[in-house]
Scaffold this motif. Structure first.
Motif, PDB file in Angstrom:
ATOM      1  N   UNK A 144     -40.940   6.823  21.288  1.00  0.00           N
ATOM      2  CA  UNK A 144     -40.043   7.395  22.293  1.00  0.00           C
ATOM      3  C   UNK A 144     -38.621   6.759  21.868  1.00  0.00           C
ATOM      4  N   UNK A 145     -38.570   5.646  21.243  1.00  0.00           N
ATOM      5  CA  UNK A 145     -37.444   4.916  21.146  1.00  0.00           C
ATOM      6  C   UNK A 145     -36.831   5.514  19.617  1.00  0.00           C
ATOM      7  N   UNK A 146     -37.220   6.548  18.908  1.00  0.00           N
ATOM      8  CA  UNK A 146     -36.724   7.161  17.858  1.00  0.00           C
ATOM      9  C   UNK A 146     -35.439   7.753  17.998  1.00  0.00           C
ATOM     10  N   UNK A 147     -34.730   7.284  17.024  1.00  0.00           N
ATOM     11  CA  UNK A 147     -33.009   8.016  17.133  1.00  0.00           C
ATOM     12  C   UNK A 147     -32.925   8.213  15.461  1.00  0.00           C
ATOM     13  N   UNK A 148     -31.821   8.865  15.436  1.00  0.00           N
ATOM     14  CA  UNK A 148     -31.350   9.501  14.032  1.00  0.00           C
ATOM     15  C   UNK A 148     -30.078   9.040  13.495  1.00  0.00           C
ATOM     16  N   UNK A 149     -29.888   8.981  12.321  1.00  0.00           N
ATOM     17  CA  UNK A 149     -28.645   8.701  11.671  1.00  0.00           C
ATOM     18  C   UNK A 149     -28.322   9.215  10.477  1.00  0.00           C
ATOM     19  N   UNK A 150     -27.349   9.496   9.997  1.00  0.00           N
ATOM     20  CA  UNK A 150     -27.022   9.829   8.428  1.00  0.00           C
ATOM     21  C   UNK A 150     -26.276   8.856   8.059  1.00  0.00           C
ATOM     22  N   UNK A 151     -26.228   8.582   6.686  1.00  0.00           N
ATOM     23  CA  UNK A 151     -25.318   7.570   5.859  1.00  0.00           C
ATOM     24  C   UNK A 151     -24.072   8.166   5.720  1.00  0.00           C
ATOM     25  N   UNK A 152     -22.962   7.513   6.219  1.00  0.00           N
ATOM     26  CA  UNK A 152     -21.670   7.890   6.078  1.00  0.00           C
ATOM     27  C   UNK A 152     -21.121   7.896   4.638  1.00  0.00           C
ATOM     28  N   UNK A 153     -21.653   6.915   3.693  1.00  0.00           N
ATOM     29  CA  UNK A 153     -21.664   6.888   2.266  1.00  0.00           C
ATOM     30  C   UNK A 153     -23.001   6.649   1.621  1.00  0.00           C
ATOM     31  N   UNK A 154     -23.407   7.942   0.961  1.00  0.00           N
ATOM     32  CA  UNK A 154     -22.343   8.717   0.358  1.00  0.00           C
ATOM     33  C   UNK A 154     -22.064  10.140   1.419  1.00  0.00           C
ATOM     34  N   UNK A 155     -23.146  10.158   2.304  1.00  0.00           N
ATOM     35  CA  UNK A 155     -23.152  11.310   3.391  1.00  0.00           C
ATOM     36  C   UNK A 155     -24.420  11.936   3.313  1.00  0.00           C
ATOM     37  N   UNK A 156     -24.681  13.085   3.869  1.00  0.00           N
ATOM     38  CA  UNK A 156     -26.162  13.882   4.133  1.00  0.00           C
ATOM     39  C   UNK A 156     -26.059  15.073   3.322  1.00  0.00           C
ATOM     40  N   UNK A 157     -26.889  15.065   2.386  1.00  0.00           N
ATOM     41  CA  UNK A 157     -27.204  16.297   1.762  1.00  0.00           C
ATOM     42  C   UNK A 157     -27.868  17.518   2.467  1.00  0.00           C
ATOM     43  N   UNK A 158     -27.058  18.584   2.345  1.00  0.00           N
ATOM     44  CA  UNK A 158     -27.584  19.643   3.181  1.00  0.00           C
ATOM     45  C   UNK A 158     -27.688  21.107   2.314  1.00  0.00           C
ATOM     46  N   UNK A 159     -28.621  21.996   2.725  1.00  0.00           N
ATOM     47  CA  UNK A 159     -28.680  22.953   1.883  1.00  0.00           C
ATOM     48  C   UNK A 159     -29.327  24.336   2.776  1.00  0.00           C
ATOM     49  N   UNK A 160     -29.185  25.375   2.338  1.00  0.00           N
ATOM     50  CA  UNK A 160     -29.680  26.698   2.733  1.00  0.00           C
ATOM     51  C   UNK A 160     -31.005  26.812   2.185  1.00  0.00           C
ATOM     52  N   UNK A 161     -32.287  27.261   2.949  1.00  0.00           N
ATOM     53  CA  UNK A 161     -33.344  27.741   2.306  1.00  0.00           C
ATOM     54  C   UNK A 161     -33.576  29.319   2.310  1.00  0.00           C
ATOM     55  N   UNK A 162     -34.331  29.891   1.712  1.00  0.00           N
ATOM     56  CA  UNK A 162     -34.359  31.391   1.752  1.00  0.00           C
ATOM     57  C   UNK A 162     -35.674  31.889   1.593  1.00  0.00           C
ATOM     58  N   UNK A 163     -35.831  33.235   1.699  1.00  0.00           N
ATOM     59  CA  UNK A 163     -37.031  34.053   1.457  1.00  0.00           C
ATOM     60  C   UNK A 163     -36.917  34.941   0.394  1.00  0.00           C
ATOM     61  N   UNK A 164     -37.851  35.026  -0.429  1.00  0.00           N
ATOM     62  CA  UNK A 164     -38.031  35.913  -1.734  1.00  0.00           C
ATOM     63  C   UNK A 164     -39.212  36.747  -1.508  1.00  0.00           C
ATOM     64  N   UNK A 165     -39.191  38.067  -2.365  1.00  0.00           N
ATOM     65  CA  UNK A 165     -40.299  38.757  -2.315  1.00  0.00           C
ATOM     66  C   UNK A 165     -40.711  38.935  -3.903  1.00  0.00           C
ATOM     67  N   UNK A 166     -41.954  38.536  -4.327  1.00  0.00           N
ATOM     68  CA  UNK A 166     -42.388  38.883  -5.660  1.00  0.00           C
ATOM     69  C   UNK A 166     -42.141  39.916  -6.197  1.00  0.00           C
ATOM     70  N   UNK A 167     -41.838  40.257  -7.367  1.00  0.00           N
ATOM     71  CA  UNK A 167     -41.634  41.575  -8.176  1.00  0.00           C
ATOM     72  C   UNK A 167     -43.046  42.141  -8.091  1.00  0.00           C
ATOM     73  N   UNK A 168     -44.176  41.469  -8.210  1.00  0.00           N
ATOM     74  CA  UNK A 168     -45.617  42.198  -8.019  1.00  0.00           C
ATOM     75  C   UNK A 168     -46.061  42.442  -6.505  1.00  0.00           C
ATOM     76  N   UNK A 169     -45.420  42.035  -5.715  1.00  0.00           N
ATOM     77  CA  UNK A 169     -45.955  42.181  -4.153  1.00  0.00           C
ATOM     78  C   UNK A 169     -46.573  43.551  -4.053  1.00  0.00           C
ATOM     79  N   UNK A 170     -47.538  43.809  -3.341  1.00  0.00           N
ATOM     80  CA  UNK A 170     -48.023  45.038  -3.023  1.00  0.00           C
ATOM     81  C   UNK A 170     -47.529  45.443  -1.503  1.00  0.00           C
ATOM     82  N   UNK A 171     -46.783  44.652  -1.034  1.00  0.00           N
ATOM     83  CA  UNK A 171     -46.365  45.217   0.483  1.00  0.00           C
ATOM     84  C   UNK A 171     -44.686  44.694   0.541  1.00  0.00           C
ATOM     85  N   UNK A 172     -43.962  45.327  -0.354  1.00  0.00           N
ATOM     86  CA  UNK A 172     -42.710  45.073  -0.445  1.00  0.00           C
ATOM     87  C   UNK A 172     -41.776  45.342   0.775  1.00  0.00           C
TER      88      UNK A 172
END
Length: 409
Positions: A295-323
């Motif tokens: 219950x005592x869990x808290x969070x932090x980010x490093x100010x140096x160098x910082x916090x890497x962030x990204x966007x994640x995605x959804x893709x459709x395979x070329x051989x999908x049978x349910x495009x």
């Protein structure tokens, strides 16, 4: 003569299959959204995705599956598999000429998107046909046009945004470190109470990239240019020195490393280490609620160098049978309703790539008023610490070098 005829037949069959694939893709491009939904009605979509987070799995199983079934009569099958293995499976199917593939939808990460794109494994472009994407997302955003430095070209749709954070037990750590140097000092003063997953694990790789950002002479050089082994060799020298200096102070004196984030979380939940880490600034909320994290869990980010962030995605395979079914699923997953449910701490708790300015007042208020929980760092702090991702080719290079320079020492 018969052999030559057979070879010619195989060649013509291959050409025919390629022509059929091209025609099928163009056929979908020519359809209206209403026609796509008609084709999707009754289809089963097999979603292949990493399955290591129970909250994420519950979001898919308890919310997405029934809602997608009710809205579009599309059945979603969630199949857990690491993304690297998913791409290997697609490559195997392509070599075998398997046009009726086993995968219809992929939760993609940048490193594997580059590989899938270069090997022509993906269907598209399709994002210009997804109503939710066109209506509620900033389609000109560089976050969506590039994935780990690779142009997306409409071959994947943004599903979520995450930033890398550390979680710690505030009953044992009064003041969390704010820099890499302070993290080193913490490890030295608290031997055995810190570690990170081995390279090859998604979270472990990200931790090593943070060290690279912090020790490189120029972050801009890393970010503004494609992968260069010469630059990587030069800029990583201090990385291995830092990690080797830290090794004797780690859990089990660095003789072994957690093989996954799941294992690191287990060590944290049992009190063997006092910190864990990972992408998704809200992931600890549900784990605290369920009594897995203290219950005592808290969070932090490093100010140096910082916090890497990204966007994640959804893709459709070329051989999908349910495009068409996959496109209907993506449209739902990108909708404000599904994104708001994903933001709920009881499920995933993950941030949304939606542009709130494009929502109506009611939907915008719902996002802004949602309480993400006490363990979630405020948005301004996350924004101030944000670091973009470097070229995806750095990832396997750092993995191999970590084994040579750190693990084997």
């Amino acid at each position: 003569m018969a052999v030559l005829t057979g070879i010619a037949g195989l060649f013509l069959m291959g050409c025919s299959n390629h022509t059929e694939d091209t025609n099928a893709a163009q056929n979908i491009k020519d359809k209206s959204w209403e026609e796509i939904l008609q084709e999707a009605d009754g289809e089963t979509v097999r979603l292949y995705m990493w399955g290591g987070d129970e909250g994420i799995n519950q979001y898919i199983d308890e919310y997405v599956k029934p809602e997608l079934q009710a809205e579009h009569n599309v059945t979603l099958d969630r199949i857990p598999l690491d993304t690297n293995e998913i791409i290997q499976k697609l490559e195997t199917e392509k070599r075998a000429g398997q046009d009726d593939g086993t995968i219809d939808l992929i939760w993609m990460n940048g490193e594997n998107f580059k590989r899938a794109k270069e090997n022509d494994l993906l269907f598209g472009p399709f994002t210009d046909q997804i109503p939710s994407y066109q209506a509620f997302y900033d389609t000109e955003s560089l976050d969506f046009q590039y994935d780990f430095g690779t142009e997306t070209d409409g071959l994947e749709a943004p599903w979520g945004k995450v930033q890398f954070v550390f979680h710690y037990d505030a009953s044992k750590i009064q003041e969390p470190p704010a820099t890499l140097d302070e993290l080193m000092k913490f490890a030295e003063e608290n031997p055995g109470r810190f570690t990170y997953p081995a390279a090859g694990d998604f979270t472990g790789d990200a931790f090593i990239r943070h060290v690279l950002y912090g020790k490189a002479s120029s972050i801009e050089q890393l970010l503004d240019s494609p992968f260069s082994e010469e630059v990587a060799e030069t800029e990583s020298e201090e990385v291995w020195a830092y990690l080797n200096d830290m090794t004797p102070h780690l859990w089990r004196s660095g003789a072994t490393y957690p093989s996954s984030l799941t294992e690191l979380d287990r060590l944290y939940s049992q009190g063997e280490v006092w910190m864990t880490m990972g992408y998704n600034e809200a992931r600890a909320e549900d784990l605290v609620e369920k009594g897995i994290f203290p219950e005592t869990t808290e969070s932090f980010v490093l100010q140096q160098p910082g916090s890497i962030g990204n966007t994640h995605f959804l893709s459709i395979p070329d051989n999908s049978r349910a495009k068409e079914g996959a496109m209907a699923a993506i449209d739902f997953l990108l909708s404000p309703e599904a994104q708001l449910a994903k933001l709920e701490p009881a499920y995933w708790g993950e941030n949304t790539p939606i542009d709130l300015a494009l929502l109506d007042d009611e939907d915008k208020a719902a996002f802004e008023e949602l309480d993400r929980g006490e363990t979630v760092i405020d948005q301004q702090t996350l924004t101030d610490a944000f670091l973009p991702e470097i070229d995806a080719e750095y990832v396997p290079w750092l993995q191999e070098k970590w084994i040579d320079e750190v693990a084997s020492q």
